[in-house]
Design a protein around this motif. Structure first.
Motif, short mmCIF file in Angstrom:
data_model
loop_
_atom_site.label_atom_id
_atom_site.label_comp_id
_atom_site.label_asym_id
_atom_site.label_seq_id
_atom_site.Cartn_x
_atom_site.Cartn_y
_atom_site.Cartn_z
N UNK A 215 -38.19 -0.53 -39.38
CA UNK A 215 -37.48 0.59 -38.75
C UNK A 215 -38.28 1.13 -37.57
N UNK A 216 -39.57 1.33 -37.77
CA UNK A 216 -40.43 1.87 -36.71
C UNK A 216 -40.48 0.92 -35.52
N UNK A 217 -40.66 -0.37 -35.80
CA UNK A 217 -40.72 -1.36 -34.72
C UNK A 217 -39.41 -1.41 -33.94
N UNK A 218 -38.31 -1.41 -34.65
CA UNK A 218 -37.01 -1.49 -33.98
C UNK A 218 -36.74 -0.26 -33.13
N UNK A 219 -37.17 0.89 -33.60
CA UNK A 219 -36.99 2.12 -32.81
C UNK A 219 -37.75 2.05 -31.49
N UNK A 220 -38.84 1.27 -31.47
CA UNK A 220 -39.64 1.13 -30.25
C UNK A 220 -39.25 -0.10 -29.44
N UNK A 221 -38.22 -0.81 -29.89
CA UNK A 221 -37.70 -1.95 -29.15
C UNK A 221 -38.40 -3.26 -29.43
N UNK A 222 -39.21 -3.33 -30.50
CA UNK A 222 -39.95 -4.55 -30.83
C UNK A 222 -39.25 -5.32 -31.93
N UNK A 223 -39.40 -6.63 -31.91
CA UNK A 223 -38.96 -7.46 -33.03
C UNK A 223 -40.15 -7.68 -33.96
N UNK A 224 -39.89 -8.17 -35.18
CA UNK A 224 -40.92 -8.24 -36.23
C UNK A 224 -40.97 -9.65 -36.82
N UNK A 225 -42.19 -10.11 -37.08
CA UNK A 225 -42.41 -11.41 -37.72
C UNK A 225 -43.64 -11.32 -38.63
#
Length: 266
Positions: A215-225
């Motif tokens: 959630x935090x990453x997506x709010x900042x526009x980042x994708x996650x792996x």
């Protein structure tokens, strides 16, 4: 001769149909892709929208291998990835897949960061027509987005006015305000963040932690792996994949192309 030509066409046609019918899978990422029999091509045949290539700077060339002992002079980044991607995009109306989904080329630097990255930037500049390019912090989205992992020379990359690749962040960067134009991806080792490896139910606190990271990453526009998730066939791997998928993790890492394709296609 005519009979041979017709036989060849008939033999190729089913494969062509299959390739055209491949459904791109947004969460499918080929870890150590270059170790497959057909680097990049096997991943594309399974609908993967991300691949990883480890690079070594050797005599001015960027060679792809997991270990230094496995380096071969003909296995360049251009030959295995950039040239085939450029050809595919050229032949496919400017897309990797007909559906037009984006594609991530994750490039893991194994040799010294800054000189290897400088050589990489020079190579990538020759493929600017298919790549996402960042000019003065503004993103010009291309068909293929290159992201640099491994030995990343962060300060040098920040100083560039024009970049042909993004920066792969780590979990401490989650608290930062790094712009997505610089750091489009946040990756880390699953076993350093979570204790659960797929046995039984994921602990409530760890599920909440995973969801909060995404959630935090997506709010900042980042994708996650995440890497180092269980990847041997069995219930543990499938349990972890289910949690990653449910949490909205953008790239699910695997060496098992067929099984992740089957899982994500269900």
């Amino acid at each position: 001769m005519k009979a041979l030509f017709l036989a060849t066409v008939l033999a190729l046609s089913p494969a062509m149909v299959c390739a055209a019918d491949v459904k791109p899978l947004l969460q499918a990422h080929a870890h150590n892709d270059y170790e497959h029999q057909r680097p990049l091509l096997d991943a594309l045949d399974h609908g993967f929208t991300g691949v990883e290539a480890d690079i070594w700077l050797v005599n001015g060339k960027l060679l792809v291998a997991h270990e230094e002992a496995h380096i071969k002079p003909e296995r360049t980044l251009e030959a295995l990835y950039l040239d085939p991607l450029k050809k595919r995009v050229s032949e496919n109306s400017g897309k990797v897949y007909p559906a037009g989904e984006g594609f991530t080329l994750l490039i893991d630097i194994k040799t010294e960061g800054e000189p290897t990255y400088k050589a990489l930037a020079e190579v990538l500049s020759k493929y600017a027509d298919i790549l996402t390019v960042i000019r003065d912090g503004k993103v010009q989205t291309g068909t293929v987005t290159a992201v640099v992992s491994g030995n990343r020379p962060k300060d040098y990359m920040v100083s560039e006015k024009v970049r042909f690749a993004g920066y792969d962040g780590r979990m401490p960067d989650l608290a930062s305000d790094m712009p997505a134009s610089f750091m489009p991806l946040l990756s880390d080792n699953w076993t350093k963040i979570f204790t659960w490896k797929g046995d039984g139910e994921i602990p409530f606190a760890e599920r909440a932690k995973l969801q909060d990271i995404v959630k935090t990453a997506h709010e900042k526009g980042w994708t996650v792996r995440f890497w180092a998730t269980p990847d041997q066939p069995g219930p543990q791997r499938e349990a972890v994949w289910k949690e990653l998928k449910a949490a909205g993790v953008d790239k699910i890492n695997t060496d098992d192309l067929a099984e992740l394709q089957s899982f994500l296609s269900k």
